[in-house]
Design an enzyme around this catalytic site. Structure first.
Site, PDB file in Angstrom:
ATOM      1  N   ARG A  37      40.548 -40.410   2.719  1.00 35.79           N
ATOM      2  CA  ARG A  37      39.943 -40.323   4.055  1.00 35.79           C
ATOM      3  C   ARG A  37      40.134 -38.946   4.685  1.00 35.79           C
ATOM      4  NH1 ARG A  37      41.368 -42.323   9.618  1.00 35.79           N
ATOM      5  NH2 ARG A  37      39.439 -43.047  10.611  1.00 35.79           N
ATOM      6  N   ILE A  63      34.795 -40.740  13.294  1.00 36.13           N
ATOM      7  CA  ILE A  63      34.996 -41.458  12.038  1.00 36.13           C
ATOM      8  C   ILE A  63      35.640 -42.778  12.439  1.00 36.13           C
ATOM      9  CG2 ILE A  63      37.219 -40.277  11.641  1.00 36.13           C
ATOM     10  CD1 ILE A  63      36.743 -40.631   8.628  1.00 36.13           C
ATOM     11  N   SER A  64      35.053 -43.882  11.988  1.00 32.10           N
ATOM     12  CA  SER A  64      35.496 -45.194  12.448  1.00 32.10           C
ATOM     13  C   SER A  64      36.913 -45.526  12.004  1.00 32.10           C
ATOM     14  CB  SER A  64      34.548 -46.295  11.942  1.00 32.10           C
ATOM     15  OG  SER A  64      33.283 -46.197  12.539  1.00 32.10           O
ATOM     16  N   GLN A  65      37.542 -46.396  12.763  1.00 30.05           N
ATOM     17  CA  GLN A  65      38.860 -46.914  12.409  1.00 30.05           C
ATOM     18  C   GLN A  65      38.783 -47.580  11.026  1.00 30.05           C
ATOM     19  OE1 GLN A  65      40.105 -49.871  15.204  1.00 30.05           O
ATOM     20  NE2 GLN A  65      42.000 -50.371  14.145  1.00 30.05           N
ATOM     21  N   PRO A  66      39.728 -47.311  10.134  1.00 33.37           N
ATOM     22  CA  PRO A  66      39.680 -47.926   8.796  1.00 33.37           C
ATOM     23  C   PRO A  66      39.545 -49.450   8.827  1.00 33.37           C
ATOM     24  CG  PRO A  66      41.277 -46.160   8.806  1.00 33.37           C
ATOM     25  CD  PRO A  66      40.811 -46.323  10.231  1.00 33.37           C
TER      26      PRO A  66
END
Length: 215
Positions: A37, A63-66
């Site tokens: 990531r 960038i979205s939360q995992p």
């Protein structure tokens, strides 16, 4: 770009964390474990890469939360060979997860700088996808219909074009609501006239940019 043992260790910790939050699909967890990531973020912010939180990537996007990436991906029920349309390429991280799962991916981004950056990065990592610069709210008629469609931005309603471009039996995952809070919807196309909608609770995404998204 270096993916060290330290990075891999942090990813293992991250995966354990999102599994504890309820993600059960082993293929999704394995994809999160495999993909670096930190490659999708500015190197100055590398220490934030394996925290389970969203992070700004410029141009007003994140960038979205995992966990959110894993949650949407799990709802999509990706099978190898599925033709998937992703609305909102962003950093390219969600696209990498889908490609790692064996999807035949078409991904649309409305911000040219992000479109070009994600295309360059994913290609350099060996991923093959169809990258489109344009308005995701209109879908992609030229490649329709799709087995699955995923939207990574919050919209006030489901664009009709996306439902029309979904195969019978296909799944659309989209956050729907106002500009601050949305509900994660999973919509299954039972037949040409019947949709099954399931609500999976509250999430917060950046605003869906598109001509048909806010009409």
């Amino acid at each position: 770009m270096i993916d060290s043992y330290k990075h891999k260790g942090k990813r293992n910790t991250l995966v354990r964390g999102i599994a504890q939050k309820g993600i059960q699909a082993e293929n999704v967890l394995e994809a999160i474990r495999k993909i670096p990531r930190h490659f999708f973020m500015d190197s100055a912010f590398e220490e934030h890469a394996y925290q389970d939180k969203p992070f700004p990537i410029g141009e007003g996007q994140t960038i979205s939360q995992p966990y959110t990436v894993a949650f949407q991906t799990e709802l999509l029920q990706v099978q190898p060979g599925d033709k998937i349309l992703e609305i909102g390429t962003g950093s390219g991280y969600q696209a990498a997860v889908l490609l790692e799962l064996g999807a035949k991916l078409y991904t649309i981004e409305t911000v040219r700088k992000l479109h070009l950056k994600a295309q360059k990065l994913l290609t350099s990592l060996g991923y093959k996808a169809n990258f489109i610069f344009g308005d995701g709210s209109k879908g992609l008629t030229s490649a329709a219909p799709f087995d699955k469609i995923i939207v990574t931005a919050g919209a006030p309603h489901v664009p009709k074009a996306l439902l029309q471009q979904l195969k019978v039996g296909g799944i659309l995952v989209i956050p729907v609501g106002d500009e601050r809070n949305q509900r994660m919807l999973k919509i299954t196309k039972i037949d040409e006239k019947t949709l099954e909608e399931e609500d999976y609770g509250g999430f917060c995404f950046v605003k869906f940019k598109g001509e048909d998204a806010w009409q």
